[in-house]
Design an enzyme around this catalytic site. Structure first.
Site, PDB file in Angstrom:
ATOM      1  N   SER A 124       6.047  -3.600  -2.345  1.00 44.45           N
ATOM      2  CA  SER A 124       6.404  -2.421  -3.081  1.00 44.45           C
ATOM      3  C   SER A 124       5.738  -2.562  -4.700  1.00 44.45           C
ATOM      4  CB  SER A 124       7.900  -2.226  -2.819  1.00 44.45           C
ATOM      5  OG  SER A 124       8.466  -1.029  -3.593  1.00 44.45           O
TER       6      SER A 124
ATOM      7  N   TYR B 135       2.346   7.854  -7.249  1.00 45.04           N
ATOM      8  CA  TYR B 135       2.226   6.573  -6.954  1.00 45.04           C
ATOM      9  C   TYR B 135       3.634   5.949  -6.554  1.00 45.04           C
ATOM     10  CZ  TYR B 135       1.884   1.404  -7.249  1.00 45.04           C
ATOM     11  OH  TYR B 135       1.981  -0.055  -6.885  1.00 45.04           O
TER      12      TYR B 135
ATOM     13  N   LYS C  85       5.625   4.132  -3.083  1.00 39.34           N
ATOM     14  CA  LYS C  85       6.330   3.027  -2.806  1.00 39.34           C
ATOM     15  C   LYS C  85       7.961   3.307  -2.790  1.00 39.34           C
ATOM     16  CE  LYS C  85       2.958   0.376  -3.742  1.00 39.34           C
ATOM     17  NZ  LYS C  85       2.343  -0.396  -2.543  1.00 39.34           N
TER      18      LYS C  85
END
Length: 287
Positions: free
Chosen positions: A133, A147, A151
């Site tokens: 992560s 982005y 995660k």
């Protein structure tokens, strides 16, 4: 001998984890879009290193790579879902194609590799899954919203995997690095959107301008970070989450404090939405 299956192993964290695993005598299946880059970076390990071509967005290639790994080593003990890519730009600036590309690698690629490896681990009733992560997996920021959202998805998927796989003898840990001195901020890993909207100059625009100055000056040491990953793989009782880097720890503590403060201020609103006949223990713990 422990057998590792590592995605994104031609550089950065993936390469260093592979190197350290090999140096201690383990077997490593190191996958990358360009496997020749792996063999150039990790020479001299003989049959304990199997470098394979793997684009995690190609599910057929994923299945082929996992089959080759099992044929070569007979087992997969540790899966490191490390392959990833970044996207820099305001959420509104991000094109549909760019968003889908980062999701294809960071989320759907991780899922494809996991689906291929987990049957091996379930048959063994043993294994470790280390899903990369990020600091951005629990705290998003201007300029990195897309982005970070990938995660956040990895975090939710991994929490469920942890609950599902623990009874089968398989551990799942989220690895949450802060800023490490890898090449993640290079153009090859981080795509910067061409669209620039002036209204975001003070937020995502400021981040866009700051990133070049951060590159290769990050506080995290990837050699030490990789050693921490090996420690997580070896841990008798691995955590669900493991932060790497002082910046990651500081941001975790800041956000936890912010969540506590905001929750306290708006607690009355949350509690006001239950049915009047809801049990008191559900409506207001401790009230």
């Amino acid at each position: 001998m422990t057998t590792w299956f590592i995605t994104g192993a031609s550089r950065g964290f993936g390469r260093e984890i592979a190197r350290q695993a090999l140096d201690r005598g383990d077997g490593v299946v190191a996958t990358a879009r360009n496997p020749e880059a792996v063999t150039r970076a990790l020479p001299g390990y003989g049959g304990r290193l199997l470098a394979l071509a793997l684009d995690v967005t190609d599910e057929e290639q994923v299945r082929t790579a996992v089959a080759a790994a099992v044929e070569a080593f007979g087992t997969i003990d540790v899966l490191v879902n490390n392959a990833g890519r970044g996207l820099l730009g305001a959420v509104e600036e991000a094109s549909d194609a760019a968003v889908r590309a980062v999701y294809d690698t960071n989320v759907f690629g991780l899922l494809a590799v996991s689906r291929a490896v987990l049957p091996v681990m379930r048959r063994q009733r043993s294994g470790r899954v280390l899903n990369f992560s990020s600091l951005g997996g629990f705290s998003s920021s201007a300029g990195f919203g897309i982005y970070c959202s990938t995660k956040f998805a990895v975090e939710g998927i991994s929490e469920a995997m942890h609950a599902e796989l623990a009874p089968l003898g398989i551990g799942v840990t989220l690895v949450e690095p802060g800023y490490f001195r890898t090449d993640f901020l290079d153009a090859g890993s981080l795509h910067t959107e061409d669209t620039v909207i002036a209204d975001y100059a003070a937020t995502s625009g400021a981040v866009r301008g700051a990133v070049p100055g951060l590159n290769h000056a990050q506080p995290g040491d990837p050699v030490k970070g990789a050693a921490a990953v090996l420690a997580l793989a070896d841990a008798g009782t691995p955590p669900v989450r493991a932060q790497l880097g002082s910046d990651c720890v500081a941001e975790l503590e800041r956000k936890i404090a912010q969540l506590h403060e905001e929750s306290a201020v708006w607690r009355h609103l949350a509690l006001s939405t239950d049915h009047d006949d809801a049990p008191a223990r559900v409506r207001s713990p401790g009230a």
